[in-house]
Scaffold this active site. Structure first.
Site, PDB file in Angstrom:
ATOM      1  N   CYS A   1      17.883 -22.219   9.469  1.00 15.66           N
ATOM      2  CA  CYS A   1      16.996 -21.056   9.583  1.00 15.66           C
ATOM      3  C   CYS A   1      15.547 -21.525   9.597  1.00 15.66           C
ATOM      4  O   CYS A   1      15.219 -22.569   9.033  1.00 15.66           O
ATOM      5  CB  CYS A   1      17.174 -20.113   8.392  1.00 15.66           C
ATOM      6  SG  CYS A   1      18.805 -19.396   8.213  1.00 15.66           S
ATOM      7  N   ASP A   2      14.703 -20.717  10.210  1.00 15.51           N
ATOM      8  CA  ASP A   2      13.271 -20.960  10.146  1.00 15.51           C
ATOM      9  C   ASP A   2      12.551 -19.625  10.264  1.00 15.51           C
ATOM     10  O   ASP A   2      12.951 -18.769  11.052  1.00 15.51           O
ATOM     11  CB  ASP A   2      12.794 -21.902  11.250  1.00 15.51           C
ATOM     12  CG  ASP A   2      11.398 -22.408  10.956  1.00 15.51           C
ATOM     13  OD1 ASP A   2      11.278 -23.307  10.100  1.00 15.51           O
ATOM     14  OD2 ASP A   2      10.434 -21.872  11.525  1.00 15.51           O
ATOM     15  N   SER A   3      11.504 -19.462   9.465  1.00 18.35           N
ATOM     16  CA  SER A   3      10.751 -18.204   9.448  1.00 18.35           C
ATOM     17  C   SER A   3       9.284 -18.445   9.767  1.00 18.35           C
ATOM     18  O   SER A   3       8.694 -19.429   9.325  1.00 18.35           O
ATOM     19  CB  SER A   3      10.853 -17.540   8.066  1.00 18.35           C
ATOM     20  OG  SER A   3      12.181 -17.222   7.751  1.00 18.35           O
TER      21      SER A   3
ATOM     22  N   LYS B   1      17.166 -27.912  13.018  1.00 19.11           N
ATOM     23  CA  LYS B   1      17.545 -28.186  11.626  1.00 19.11           C
ATOM     24  C   LYS B   1      19.062 -28.217  11.472  1.00 19.11           C
ATOM     25  O   LYS B   1      19.622 -29.121  10.851  1.00 19.11           O
ATOM     26  CB  LYS B   1      16.941 -27.125  10.701  1.00 19.11           C
ATOM     27  CG  LYS B   1      15.437 -27.200  10.579  1.00 19.11           C
ATOM     28  CD  LYS B   1      14.917 -26.041   9.745  1.00 19.11           C
ATOM     29  CE  LYS B   1      13.418 -26.063   9.625  1.00 19.11           C
ATOM     30  NZ  LYS B   1      12.906 -24.956   8.796  1.00 19.11           N
TER      31      LYS B   1
END
Length: 195
Positions: free
Chosen positions: A69-71, A53
């Protein structure tokens, strides 16, 4: 003068966290196809997604700091992102209630001025309340959990359905402020540079 701070995310919660911490980001959504990546484990996957991203957005800026960010939530060996539908969100909550999950948020900070990328993942244990089916139906019916990794928003109604957190609360919202501070410092920046 520090570079422009760019948030490579459409998440209003991440933007709000940055603003509350004194950073006014420029928002540039990556539109990266998350389904195009796979990894051997949750940490590797959230870091790869965060980096993809950030990298997609960073290519559009000559002089910027770009944060991706990624969760993902891990419960009983199963990894969950955003639910695809209300029915999926209800089924997840029926599985998660009374359980302890691990919320992983991958962070990738790309400094275009130095051509450097740093990655780090935060882990927070989430103790879910043992809520009844009516509460689950009402919560999912509110629409809130449909755009959240793990089908809950700590900063909203979902916060009432959590008994306890072990670790960083901002990590659960989608961006660990302590990790961001560390990444900025490792790149040679001070927080006051962005206030």
């Amino acid at each position: 003068m520090p570079p422009t701070f760019v948030l490579a995310s459409a998440s209003p919660a991440r933007k709000r966290l940055l603003e509350m911490a004194g950073i006014s980001p420029l928002v540039a959504v990556s539109h990266f196809d998350e389904s195009s990546l796979a990894a051997d484990n949750t940490v590797a996957l959230v870091e790869a997604l965060a980096k993809a991203k950030a990298g997609t957005v960073a290519s559009k800026f000559a002089d910027a700091l770009v944060l991706g960010c990624d969760s993902l939530l891990l419960v009983n060996g199963q990894t969950y992102g955003k639910p695809e539908s209300p029915a999926v969100a209800i089924a997840r909550w029926q599985t998660m209630r009374g359980q302890v999950g691990e919320l992983y948020t991958g962070h990738a900070l790309i400094d275009r001025t130095q051509n450097r990328c740093l990655c780090q993942t935060g882990l927070t244990k989430v103790h879910f309340a043992d809520v009844d089916d009516d509460t689950i139906q009402a919560y999912v019916g509110s629409g809130e959990p449909l755009q959240c990794a793990g089908a809950f928003a700590l900063e909203g109604k979902g916060g009432m359905l959590i008994n306890k957190l072990d670790g960083c609360s901002s990590n659960v919202i989608g961006l660990s402020l302590p990790i961001l501070r560390s990444l900025l410092q490792r790149l040679g920046y001070s927080l006051k540079d962005f206030w």
